[in-house]
Design a protein around this motif. Structure first.
Motif, PDB file in Angstrom:
ATOM      1  N   SER A 279       0.840  -1.189   0.000  1.00 57.47           N
ATOM      2  CA  SER A 279       0.000   0.000   0.000  1.00 57.47           C
ATOM      3  C   SER A 279       0.876   1.241   0.000  1.00 57.47           C
ATOM      4  N   ILE A 280       0.537   2.192  -0.853  1.00 58.70           N
ATOM      5  CA  ILE A 280       1.241   3.469  -0.913  1.00 58.70           C
ATOM      6  C   ILE A 280       0.220   4.576  -0.685  1.00 58.70           C
ATOM      7  N   ASN A 281       0.519   5.417   0.303  1.00 52.46           N
ATOM      8  CA  ASN A 281      -0.359   6.560   0.565  1.00 52.46           C
ATOM      9  C   ASN A 281      -0.127   7.605  -0.507  1.00 52.46           C
ATOM     10  N   VAL A 282      -1.181   7.963  -1.221  1.00 53.01           N
ATOM     11  CA  VAL A 282      -1.092   8.954  -2.291  1.00 53.01           C
ATOM     12  C   VAL A 282      -1.414  10.336  -1.737  1.00 53.01           C
ATOM     13  N   PHE A 283      -2.465  10.434  -0.955  1.00 56.52           N
ATOM     14  CA  PHE A 283      -2.820  11.648  -0.244  1.00 56.52           C
ATOM     15  C   PHE A 283      -3.759  11.261   0.890  1.00 56.52           C
ATOM     16  N   PRO A 284      -3.991  12.164   1.849  1.00 53.98           N
ATOM     17  CA  PRO A 284      -4.881  11.804   2.955  1.00 53.98           C
ATOM     18  C   PRO A 284      -6.210  11.278   2.426  1.00 53.98           C
ATOM     19  N   LEU A 285      -6.667  10.192   2.976  1.00 53.56           N
ATOM     20  CA  LEU A 285      -7.923   9.532   2.629  1.00 53.56           C
ATOM     21  C   LEU A 285      -7.813   8.586   1.431  1.00 53.56           C
ATOM     22  N   PHE A 286      -6.627   8.466   0.812  1.00 51.22           N
ATOM     23  CA  PHE A 286      -6.513   7.615  -0.380  1.00 51.22           C
ATOM     24  C   PHE A 286      -5.156   6.916  -0.463  1.00 51.22           C
TER      25      PHE A 286
ATOM     26  N   ASP B 141      -7.791  -5.296  -7.563  1.00 57.30           N
ATOM     27  CA  ASP B 141      -8.354  -4.063  -7.010  1.00 57.30           C
ATOM     28  C   ASP B 141      -7.223  -3.261  -6.380  1.00 57.30           C
ATOM     29  N   PHE B 142      -7.342  -1.931  -6.403  1.00 54.40           N
ATOM     30  CA  PHE B 142      -6.228  -1.120  -5.896  1.00 54.40           C
ATOM     31  C   PHE B 142      -6.614   0.280  -5.418  1.00 54.40           C
ATOM     32  N   LEU B 143      -7.826   0.734  -5.639  1.00 55.78           N
ATOM     33  CA  LEU B 143      -8.228   2.074  -5.196  1.00 55.78           C
ATOM     34  C   LEU B 143      -8.802   1.971  -3.787  1.00 55.78           C
ATOM     35  N   ASP B 144      -8.093   2.532  -2.835  1.00 52.97           N
ATOM     36  CA  ASP B 144      -8.392   2.349  -1.411  1.00 52.97           C
ATOM     37  C   ASP B 144      -8.669   3.701  -0.752  1.00 52.97           C
ATOM     38  N   PHE B 145      -9.948   3.987  -0.535  1.00 51.92           N
ATOM     39  CA  PHE B 145     -10.352   5.218   0.158  1.00 51.92           C
ATOM     40  C   PHE B 145     -10.682   4.887   1.611  1.00 51.92           C
TER      41      PHE B 145
END
Length: 165
Positions: free
Chosen positions: A36-43, A120-124
């Motif tokens: 998992s890589i944090n892209v921005f807060p909440l995502f 799957d990969f979009l994690d909110f």
């Protein structure tokens, strides 16, 4: 001169299909499972495998569900292609909705056929609460469903206004 049909919108299905499979390819090639890589807060971008359907429905059922979901994607896509063929080109909202759903369904079907699961990969998330992880095909399917609902409301309002005249 023949009238143009909703089949003209199948380019949108092809775009969704290609974008989704390309994004999944990038994830599989560049991430370890559960990385998992944090892209921005909440995502986050988080690589997971979904052996079921939406929200991992039927994921723990021994593998038969893979074939069910493949057949379901084919059946729904064929039905929607039929609807596109019957629709006029002018029914842009409904045609776009069908095309988005077809592209998303076939992309997830191709993924499931090739891998045996859907990438799957979009994690909110919010705090410790994570929405189920999903992909671009799922986004296209949801947007398509939303457009169908919007089209139904617009057509309902249009029919009411015609009835009052």
């Amino acid at each position: 001169m023949s009238a143009r049909t909703g089949l003209s919108f199948l380019w949108l299905s092809a775009v969704v299909f290609c974008l989704d499979l390309f994004s999944k390819y990038l994830v599989v090639k560049n991430f370890e499972l559960y990385e998992s890589i944090n892209v921005f807060p909440l995502f986050n971008l988080t690589y997971v495998r979904n052996y079921g359907a939406a929200f991992s429905f039927l994921a723990e059922h021994g593998g038969w569900q893979k074939y069910l979901f493949i057949l379901l994607a084919i059946a729904v896509s064929l039905m929607l292609v039929y609807f596109l063929a019957k629709n006029s080109f002018a029914q842009k909202l409904q045609n776009s909705a069908y095309a988005l759903i077809i592209g998303g369904a076939l992309a997830n079907m191709a993924d499931r056929s090739y891998h045996g699961f859907v990438v799957d990969f979009l994690d909110f998330y919010w705090d410790i609460y994570h929405y189920p992880i999903f992909n671009l095909a799922d986004v296209a399917i949801c947007i398509g469903a939303g457009l169908l609902a919007l089209d139904a409301v617009k057509n309902s309002e249009h029919k009411k206004s015609e009835g009052n005249q």
